[in-house]
Each structure stands twice: as structure tokens, then as C-alpha cells.
Design an enzyme around this catalytic site. Structure first.
Site, mmCIF file in Angstrom:
data_model
loop_
_atom_site.group_PDB
_atom_site.id
_atom_site.type_symbol
_atom_site.label_atom_id
_atom_site.label_comp_id
_atom_site.label_asym_id
_atom_site.label_seq_id
_atom_site.Cartn_x
_atom_site.Cartn_y
_atom_site.Cartn_z
ATOM 1 N N GLU A 109 -3.703 4.244 -6.886
ATOM 2 C CA GLU A 109 -3.049 3.010 -7.385
ATOM 3 C C GLU A 109 -2.945 3.056 -8.903
ATOM 4 O O GLU A 109 -3.168 2.046 -9.585
ATOM 5 C CB GLU A 109 -3.849 1.773 -6.944
ATOM 6 N N ASN A 152 -11.164 3.975 -0.027
ATOM 7 C CA ASN A 152 -10.435 3.694 -1.267
ATOM 8 C C ASN A 152 -11.154 2.596 -2.059
ATOM 9 O O ASN A 152 -11.585 1.588 -1.483
ATOM 10 C CB ASN A 152 -9.023 3.203 -0.881
ATOM 11 N N ASP A 165 -2.320 2.784 -12.623
ATOM 12 C CA ASP A 165 -1.559 2.113 -13.688
ATOM 13 C C ASP A 165 -2.467 2.005 -14.906
ATOM 14 O O ASP A 165 -3.690 1.925 -14.780
ATOM 15 C CB ASP A 165 -0.959 0.761 -13.271
ATOM 16 N N GLU A 167 -12.382 -1.050 -0.789
ATOM 17 C CA GLU A 167 -13.197 -1.900 -1.674
ATOM 18 C C GLU A 167 -14.397 -2.534 -0.975
ATOM 19 O O GLU A 167 -14.613 -3.738 -1.073
ATOM 20 C CB GLU A 167 -12.311 -2.990 -2.294
ATOM 21 N N HIS A 221 -6.992 1.835 -11.830
ATOM 22 C CA HIS A 221 -6.356 0.762 -12.613
ATOM 23 C C HIS A 221 -7.058 0.732 -13.972
ATOM 24 O O HIS A 221 -8.229 0.339 -14.061
ATOM 25 C CB HIS A 221 -6.535 -0.594 -11.918
HETATM 26 O O1 G3I Z 1 4.864 -13.193 -0.825
HETATM 27 C C1 G3I Z 1 4.343 -14.362 -1.459
HETATM 28 C C2 G3I Z 1 5.454 -15.303 -1.838
HETATM 29 O O2 G3I Z 1 6.107 -15.732 -0.673
HETATM 30 C C3 G3I Z 1 4.878 -16.468 -2.641
HETATM 31 O O3 G3I Z 1 5.915 -17.285 -3.097
HETATM 32 C C4 G3I Z 1 4.082 -15.969 -3.825
HETATM 33 C C5 G3I Z 1 3.400 -17.089 -4.592
HETATM 34 O O4 G3I Z 1 2.214 -16.672 -5.188
HETATM 35 O O5 G3I Z 1 3.080 -15.098 -3.353
HETATM 36 C C6 G3I Z 1 3.587 -13.967 -2.687
HETATM 37 O O6 G3I Z 1 2.532 -13.151 -2.283
HETATM 38 C C7 G3I Z 1 1.871 -12.427 -3.310
HETATM 39 C C8 G3I Z 1 1.950 -10.950 -2.989
HETATM 40 O O7 G3I Z 1 1.207 -10.223 -3.934
HETATM 41 C C9 G3I Z 1 3.375 -10.426 -2.976
HETATM 42 O O8 G3I Z 1 3.918 -10.529 -4.244
HETATM 43 C C10 G3I Z 1 0.440 -12.886 -3.388
HETATM 44 O O9 G3I Z 1 0.371 -14.222 -3.852
HETATM 45 C C11 G3I Z 1 -0.341 -11.996 -4.315
HETATM 46 O O10 G3I Z 1 -1.719 -12.330 -4.212
HETATM 47 C C12 G3I Z 1 -0.158 -10.557 -3.932
HETATM 48 O O11 G3I Z 1 -0.853 -9.757 -4.865
HETATM 49 C C13 G3I Z 1 -1.125 -8.431 -4.448
HETATM 50 C C14 G3I Z 1 -2.618 -8.190 -4.542
HETATM 51 O O12 G3I Z 1 -2.901 -6.845 -4.196
HETATM 52 C C15 G3I Z 1 -3.386 -9.113 -3.620
HETATM 53 O O13 G3I Z 1 -4.711 -8.760 -3.519
HETATM 54 C C16 G3I Z 1 -0.387 -7.478 -5.362
HETATM 55 O O14 G3I Z 1 1.029 -7.616 -5.131
HETATM 56 C C17 G3I Z 1 -0.826 -6.051 -5.080
HETATM 57 O O15 G3I Z 1 -0.301 -5.201 -6.058
HETATM 58 C C18 G3I Z 1 -2.336 -5.948 -5.109
HETATM 59 O O16 G3I Z 1 -2.709 -4.644 -4.782
HETATM 60 C C19 G3I Z 1 -4.111 -4.374 -4.810
HETATM 61 C C20 G3I Z 1 -4.379 -3.332 -3.746
HETATM 62 O O17 G3I Z 1 -3.912 -3.764 -2.504
HETATM 63 C C21 G3I Z 1 -5.877 -2.989 -3.681
HETATM 64 N N1 G3I Z 1 -6.376 -2.614 -4.975
HETATM 65 C C22 G3I Z 1 -6.092 -3.533 -6.073
HETATM 66 C C23 G3I Z 1 -4.590 -3.812 -6.163
HETATM 67 C C24 G3I Z 1 -4.270 -4.675 -7.344
HETATM 68 O O18 G3I Z 1 -4.838 -5.935 -7.209
#
Ligand code: G3I
Length: 448
Positions: free
Chosen positions: A266, A201, A268, A158, A237
């Protein structure tokens, strides 16, 4: 080194070789009509994003293990997870996913090395020279840990802005190192793991638009100057604001025509029922129509854990039931009597046969050779599957390229795809017996 050997080498270090080979064989035997096996039959991988925290849930892992041939850690390989403070690497969660995948015969995609998001705050405080060193150290530390075990890495994620400008996105890397940071990251990545495919990517680059054209121009520049890049990832996405573009296939093809692989990384699609199913079909068909589209990854196993859970964008619902979108993907991949299977709508008139001979034999191994012969019409390409007996593994392959799903090796031509009517070519491979002298089974040959 061959993918299966790389996968097994880390398992060997952990003393897991026998268990891994046996489990992989069992997995494949169960998996006659699954996303992973159907995709492997088309010479592609079908993967999913995985979160380490869900691996303890029996239904989650059962679905994962049954259906998918490749996994991408959803968050566990990101910079904040792997190098939270400078020079201190933590691989516990990522290792959990990689170990699980390897023990089930699945491949692993690496996501992601250099990204503006999920970046620990210390990175942003560095000056240019220090930042360059830290970026290269991060790449070599993370890739080095998994050297030989990752089929493709998202090296840079990105880096371009949305909208019509085609400009690069502001980030510590862009702001302090300039456009050249991307090239520097790819060069460092090649040095860290020469066997891994190196991908750029991004999202909103799925159709032909200003952003995808800016990425296209970068890839074209890289390939013309010999900057190491092997693949481009299209996140894909989709929802009603960002639907599957009508020129999706054409866009994938124009990148492939630059001489790089393309991967759907990715996927969905928000929605439900037949409309969602139809959109998934479009995506799978686009990938299958592009020879260099080497695989697809959906961004999660079940709707309940999706980053867009409200949009129910995945193939399994919150109870792990197969949705219409699942059936559509399986059918589009040629599973369950779909296109490409005997009698299915995609089957053409071009045919081929594959026959197997053991050409050399010694205590610990043997060489096998498969002869592929075109039927009564010329063919442009072919795919042949070889199922290895339990415990055996392939250590080398020539005159073909292989994709593995458990103990099923799907071979496509390297240079020898086109055959005149009745003409033949061969591919060969070396097998390590691991105590089993049984013969492999050569499956149906598919021509196109
Ligand atoms: O692990 C912590 C947890 O301890 C805490 O209690 C909780 C509270 O918010 O947060 C948890 O972490 C989260 C993490 O996902 C695991 O679930 C983060 O807040 C959250 O921001 C994070 O989101 C991820 C996101 O990327 C962040 O940018 C998504 O799971 C993940 O699917 C998403 O993936 C991205 C790709 O890497 C790049 N392309 C877009 C895609 C979708 O956004």
C-alpha cells in the site's frame, strides 16, 4: 494452473477471451517504458489500488492501463462491501475492477478477507462458534468467487497493536476466538483457493521494531508448524512522522529468510519534489535487493483520490502528470536508462544470453525451450523475457517461475539460477496458439 490461464478462464466464462488477449497485446506493445513493464523486467509486479467509482474517468483508466501490471481493489473486496448481511454476497463493484484488470492483461491482488475495520455490524454480534463459522464462510464465499484469479490475498489485515507490546489488536475475532483466529483464517483460505499466495498484511511493520518482530515471530511459528502462509505484506504508508525506515531492506530480508515472499502492498509517501522522489527510490531499491520481494503496489493512481490527498503521496498529481517520484521509481526499476539497463548504474559484469527453440509442435499449440548461458563469469541468477505473439497464451512452464505483464512473460529460475562461466540451463513452456503460429521473441537475458 498458470496465472495467465487463470486470468483468461474467468474472461472466457464472460465470453471475453479474444478481446482480452488482443487488448493485452496492444497494452504491452504501448508499454515499453512504464512502471509495470520496467518492474516486469526485474521479475516483479508494479501495481496500484483502484476504486471502481473512478473507472469511468478517461484519464484515470488511461493512466492505470498504461502504467500498472497489478491492481488491488481499494475498498471493494472488504467485508462490508462483499457480505453486508450474513450469507448475502455482493460482488458488483469488485467484479468491475477484476473484469477491467483482466481485459487489460493486469493481475489482481485481493484485499482483504479478515480485518477489524470496514466490518459490517452483524459480525460483531455473533458468539464465538457462530463467528468462527461466519469467518470461514466469508473466506470461502469471497475467495471462491475469484478462485484462480487473484495472485495474492491479504488473508488477515492489521491484527497487531501499534506500540511496543507486540500484542494482538482487539477485534471481534481476537476477542472471541483468541490468537488462533489468524491460523484458522489461513487454513480456510488455503482450502478455498490453493493457487493464491496467502499474505499477512500490516502497517508500521516496515522496519525492525516490536510490532514487526511480533509479526515475524508469528510467521516463524506458522512456517515451523506448517500453517499455510506464503507472503507478508508491508503496507508502507510513509510521511514525516513515519519515514522510510533505514532498516527497511533488512526487515524485508529477515521475513524472506523465513521462507515467505514479501510484498510492498500500500505504498504512499507524503511530500513532493526531489525529497519524495528520493524516498520512493529507497523503497524500490529495498524491494529489488530482496530476491523474495515479488512486487510493489502504490495506494492509488493519483494524488486527488488518495486517502491522504492533502499529503500528495502518489506518483501522479491531480492532473495525472508524472511527478519526480514517478521518474525516480521508473529509473530505479531499470526503465529509461536507469539501473539494470545497458549502461545504467546497476549493471554488473555478470552476463548471460538466451536462445529460443521450438521443441514440439501440434495443431493447437507448441512447446518452446529457452537456453540460458552464462557469459565469461559465473552468475548467481538470471532473468529472461519472452514476448508472446498476439492471441497466444502460456498454459505451462517448467524449470522457471513466470510473471506476466500483458503478453510479456518474465522468467526467473526455480532451482537453476547459479551457473558456472559458460554453463547453460533451460526452461520450457507450452503455448496455446489460439490461431497464431508465430514465434515468440526472447528478449535480453539479465544476470546477477
Ligand atoms: O462510499 C462511501 C460514500 O458513499 C460516502 O458518501 C462517503 C462519505 O464518507 O464514504 C464513502 O466510503 C468511504 C470509502 O473509503 C470509499 O471512499 C469511507 O467513508 C472511508 O472510510 C473509506 O476509507 C478507506 C479506508 O481504507 C477505510 O478504512 C480508504 O478509501 C482506503 O484507502 C483505506 O485503505 C486502508 C487499507 O484498506 C488498509 N490499510 C490502511 C489503508 C489506508 O487507511
Amino acid at each position: 494452473m498458470n496465472m495467465m490461464l487463470r486470468r483468461l478462464s474467468r474472461a472466457a466464462a464472460a465470453g471475453l477471451v479474444a478481446a482480452a488477449a488482443l487488448t493485452a497485446a496492444a497494452h504491452s506493445a504501448e508499454a515499453a517504458d512504464t512502471l509495470g513493464s520496467a518492474a516486469a523486467g526485474q521479475g516483479r509486479y508494479f501495481g496500484t489500488a483502484v476504486a471502481a467509482g473512478h473507472l469511468g474517468e478517461a484519464d484515470y483508466t488511461a493512466t492505470l492501463d498504461r502504467e500498472f501490471g497489478s491492481v488491488t481493489p481499494e475498498n471493494e473486496m472488504k467485508w462490508d462491501a462483499t457480505e453486508p448481511s450474513r450469507g448475502t454476497f455482493t460482488f458488483t463493484s469488485a467484479d468491475r475492477i477484476v473484469d477491467h484488470a483482466q481485459s487489460r492483461g493486469m493481475d489482481v491482488r485481493g484485499h482483504t478477507l479478515v480485518w477489524h475495520s470496514q466490518l459490517p455490524s452483524w459480525v460483531g454480534t455473533l458468539g464465538a462458534s457462530d463467528l468462527r463459522t461466519a469467518m470461514k464462510d466469508h473466506i470461502s464465499g469471497l475467495m471462491g468467487h475469484y478462485k484462480g484469479e487473484i495472485h495474492s490475498w491479504d488473508v488477515v489485515n492489521e491484527a497487531f497493536q501499534d506500540g511496543g507490546s507486540g500484542a494482538r489488536r482487539s477485534s471481534p475475532f481476537q476477542d472471541k476466538l483468541g490468537d488462533g483466529f489468524i491460523e484458522e483464517a489461513f487454513r480456510a483460505a488455503r482450502a478455498a483457493d490453493p493457487a493464491a499466495k496467502l499474505c499477512y498484511n500490516d502497517y508500521n511493520t516496515d522496519g525492525v521494531n516490536a510490532k514487526s518482530t511480533a509479526v515475524y515471530n508469528m510467521v516463524k511459528d506458522f512456517t515451523s508448524r506448517g500453517v499455510p502462509i506464503d507472503c507478508v505484506g508491508f503496507q508502507s504508508h510513509f510521511n514525516s512522522n513515519s519515514p522510510v525506515p533505514s532498516d527497511y531492506r533488512q526487515n524485508l530480508q529477515r521475513f524472506a529468510d523465513l521462507g515467505v515472499d514479501v510484498q510492498i502492498t500500500e505504498l504512499d509517501i507524503e511530500g513532493s519534489g526531489s525529497a519524495q522522489a528520493a524516498d520512493y527510490t529507497k523503497v524500490v531499491q529495498a524491494c529489488l535487493a530482496v530476491e523474495r520481494c515479488t512486487g510493489m503496489t502504490v495506494w492509488g493512481v493519483t494524488d486527488k483520490y488518495s486517502w491522504r490527498s492533502g499529503g500528495t503521496p502518489l506518483l501522479f498529481d491531480g492532473n495525472y502528470a508524472e511527478k519526480p517520484a514517478y521518474d525516480a521509481v521508473l529509473s530505479a526499476l531499470g526503465g529509461s536508462g536507469g539501473p539494470g539497463e545497458p549502461g545504467g548504474p546497476g549493471e554488473g559484469t555478470a552476463t548471460c544470453t538466451a536462445t529460443y527453440t521450438r521443441t514440439a509442435d501440434w495443431n493447437g499449440g507448441y512447446n518452446g525451450e529457452v537456453t540460458v548461458t552464462a557469459g565469461s563469469e559465473p552468475i548467481g541468477s538470471w532473468t529472461a523475457t519472452v514476448t508472446l505473439p498476439a492471441r497466444q497464451s502460456v498454459s505451462a512452464l517448467w524449470n522457471g517461475t513466470a510473471a506476466f505483464n500483458g503478453n510479456v512473460m518474465t522468467v526467473r529460475p526455480s532451482w537453476n539460477g547459479a551457473l558456472a562461466a559458460g554453463a547453460s540451463t533451460t526452461f520450457g513452456f507450452t503455448v496455446t496458439k489460439n490461431g497464431s503460429d508465430a514465434a515468440p521473441a526472447v528478449g535480453a537475458c539479465t544476470a546477477s
